[in-house]
Scaffold this motif. Structure first.
Motif, PDB file in Angstrom:
ATOM      1  N   ILE A 105       0.630  -1.351  -0.037  1.00  0.00           N
ATOM      2  CA  ILE A 105      -0.134   0.090   0.325  1.00  0.00           C
ATOM      3  C   ILE A 105       0.923   0.956   0.052  1.00  0.00           C
ATOM      4  CG2 ILE A 105      -1.726   1.500   1.097  1.00  0.00           C
ATOM      5  CD1 ILE A 105      -2.808  -1.254   2.578  1.00  0.00           C
ATOM      6  N   ASN A 106       0.172   2.811  -0.545  1.00  0.00           N
ATOM      7  CA  ASN A 106       1.229   3.750  -0.891  1.00  0.00           C
ATOM      8  C   ASN A 106       1.274   4.211   0.653  1.00  0.00           C
ATOM      9  OD1 ASN A 106      -0.384   5.900  -1.388  1.00  0.00           O
ATOM     10  ND2 ASN A 106      -1.302   4.613  -2.988  1.00  0.00           N
ATOM     11  N   LYS A 107       3.007   4.976   0.329  1.00  0.00           N
ATOM     12  CA  LYS A 107       2.870   5.730   1.531  1.00  0.00           C
ATOM     13  C   LYS A 107       1.719   6.717   1.945  1.00  0.00           C
ATOM     14  CE  LYS A 107       6.272   9.213   3.952  1.00  0.00           C
ATOM     15  NZ  LYS A 107       7.501   9.571   3.392  1.00  0.00           N
ATOM     16  N   HIS A 108       1.145   7.576   1.304  1.00  0.00           N
ATOM     17  CA  HIS A 108       0.044   8.218   0.551  1.00  0.00           C
ATOM     18  C   HIS A 108      -1.131   7.474   2.056  1.00  0.00           C
ATOM     19  CE1 HIS A 108      -3.045  11.023   0.850  1.00  0.00           C
ATOM     20  NE2 HIS A 108      -3.754  10.518   0.328  1.00  0.00           N
ATOM     21  N   GLU A 109      -1.780   6.528   1.228  1.00  0.00           N
ATOM     22  CA  GLU A 109      -2.452   5.521   2.112  1.00  0.00           C
ATOM     23  C   GLU A 109      -2.878   4.765   3.200  1.00  0.00           C
ATOM     24  OE1 GLU A 109      -6.619   4.294   1.834  1.00  0.00           O
ATOM     25  OE2 GLU A 109      -5.828   5.840   0.595  1.00  0.00           O
ATOM     26  N   ARG A 110      -0.858   5.043   3.340  1.00  0.00           N
ATOM     27  CA  ARG A 110      -0.328   3.933   5.100  1.00  0.00           C
ATOM     28  C   ARG A 110      -1.019   4.685   5.983  1.00  0.00           C
ATOM     29  NH1 ARG A 110       4.585   1.914   2.256  1.00  0.00           N
ATOM     30  NH2 ARG A 110       5.791   3.513   3.407  1.00  0.00           N
ATOM     31  N   LYS A 111      -0.727   5.911   5.754  1.00  0.00           N
ATOM     32  CA  LYS A 111      -0.546   7.538   6.633  1.00  0.00           C
ATOM     33  C   LYS A 111      -2.301   7.406   7.076  1.00  0.00           C
ATOM     34  CE  LYS A 111       0.380  12.016   8.105  1.00  0.00           C
ATOM     35  NZ  LYS A 111      -0.908  12.387   8.345  1.00  0.00           N
ATOM     36  N   LYS A 112      -3.151   7.793   5.876  1.00  0.00           N
ATOM     37  CA  LYS A 112      -4.367   7.752   5.961  1.00  0.00           C
ATOM     38  C   LYS A 112      -5.106   6.623   7.247  1.00  0.00           C
ATOM     39  CE  LYS A 112      -9.320   8.248   3.797  1.00  0.00           C
ATOM     40  NZ  LYS A 112      -9.505   7.887   2.124  1.00  0.00           N
ATOM     41  N   ILE A 113      -4.592   5.157   6.708  1.00  0.00           N
ATOM     42  CA  ILE A 113      -5.243   4.146   7.454  1.00  0.00           C
ATOM     43  C   ILE A 113      -4.705   4.265   8.439  1.00  0.00           C
ATOM     44  CG2 ILE A 113      -5.431   1.727   7.394  1.00  0.00           C
ATOM     45  CD1 ILE A 113      -5.222   1.866   4.118  1.00  0.00           C
ATOM     46  N   VAL A 114      -3.106   4.774   8.636  1.00  0.00           N
ATOM     47  CA  VAL A 114      -2.450   4.301  10.078  1.00  0.00           C
ATOM     48  C   VAL A 114      -3.255   5.779  10.968  1.00  0.00           C
ATOM     49  CG1 VAL A 114      -0.629   4.920  11.577  1.00  0.00           C
ATOM     50  CG2 VAL A 114      -0.512   3.941  10.034  1.00  0.00           C
ATOM     51  N   ASP A 115      -4.020   6.829  10.433  1.00  0.00           N
ATOM     52  CA  ASP A 115      -4.204   7.989  11.456  1.00  0.00           C
ATOM     53  C   ASP A 115      -5.969   7.216  12.246  1.00  0.00           C
ATOM     54  OD1 ASP A 115      -2.232   9.050  11.014  1.00  0.00           O
ATOM     55  OD2 ASP A 115      -2.756  10.505   9.096  1.00  0.00           O
ATOM     56  N   GLU A 116      -6.685   6.558  11.345  1.00  0.00           N
ATOM     57  CA  GLU A 116      -7.184   6.288  11.762  1.00  0.00           C
ATOM     58  C   GLU A 116      -7.454   5.249  12.513  1.00  0.00           C
ATOM     59  OE1 GLU A 116     -11.563   3.721   9.923  1.00  0.00           O
ATOM     60  OE2 GLU A 116      -9.819   4.176   8.193  1.00  0.00           O
TER      61      GLU A 116
END
Length: 247
Positions: A105-116
């Protein structure tokens, strides 16, 4: 059925003496169910969970998930153990990202998921802390967030809230229930706390003391989720009655 446990028994050897841990377990679980295994220590509920996850195999019988015999772990299924299993050189955020990285999973999407998920477990202010900088309860929250973040088909949870204080335990229980109601993942949760089983599950499987057998399966009505409601008191009393007979 999504999960089919067919006449499963498990025997261990202790000093060359066979010890029967689980005896003739027959159980089916539908996709999207939240099932709690409830019973005293030593009744075999964690042993059954490990076999479902593919970390162990039955001595007799077989376990099928989605029609396939379980012989090893799968990336479609994750387990949250009592221990944290965090990498000490990675921050909370980076530990949660671990499974997402393996899924490319790309870095931008990873950050979004982790933040959630880090927000879900109440650790936003500790996202960049290392495990040694966090309490045991915080580390367990990171482990739970890491498991949920990869969006598995099945989540196995082996008494994952034991390190948490009562307030944190209640909060993370609510978060896991919210996650299940939104995502409808299949969750199998091991506990020896009656109240926890009622709060979390839509079905409770009660095991006898050693050797473990299934003695009762109870469906939890929606009204039982409200503390001290007639439905809650009724199912709690039924569980207590079953356990007193087994003691």
């Amino acid at each position: 059925m999504f999960i089919d446990i067919d006449n499963v028994s498990k025997t261990f050897l202790h000093n060359k003496t066979p010890i029967l841990a689980l005896k003739e377990i027959d159980l089916t679980i539908e996709k999207g169910e939240f099932v709690c295994f409830l019973g005293p220590s030593g009744c075999g509920k964690t042993t059954l969970l490990n076999m479902l996850a593919g970390y162990d195999t039955p001595s007799e019988g077989e376990i099928k998930i989605d029609g396939e015999i379980v012989t090893k772990p799968s990336i479609k299924r994750v387990t949250v153990f009592q221990g944290y299993g965090l990498l000490p050189w990675r921050t909370a955020r980076k530990n949660i990202e671990l499974g997402l990285e393996s899924k490319k999973i790309n870095k931008h999407e990873r950050k979004k998921i982790v933040d959630e998920y880090i927000d879900m477990v109440g650790l936003t202010d500790f996202a960049d802390h290392f495990p040694y900088e966090m309490s045991g309860g915080m580390r367990q929250k990171v482990a739970i967030a890491r498991a949920l973040a990869v969006d598995p088909e099945i989540i196995f949870m082996d008494e994952p809230f034991n390190a948490l204080d009562l307030i944190s335990r209640s909060s993370i229980q609510n978060s896991v229930v919210d996650f299940w109601e939104k995502k409808k993942k299949t969750i199998i949760f091991v506990t020896h706390f009656i109240n926890e089983a009622i709060k979390l599950a839509n079905r409770i499987v009660i095991f006898s003391p050693y050797p473990g057998i299934v003695v009762r399966i109870l469906k939890v009505p929606p009204g039982a989720k409200i503390d001290d409601s007639p439905e809650y008191n009724a199912i709690r009393n039924e569980i207590i009655d079953v356990c007193e007979v087994l003691a």
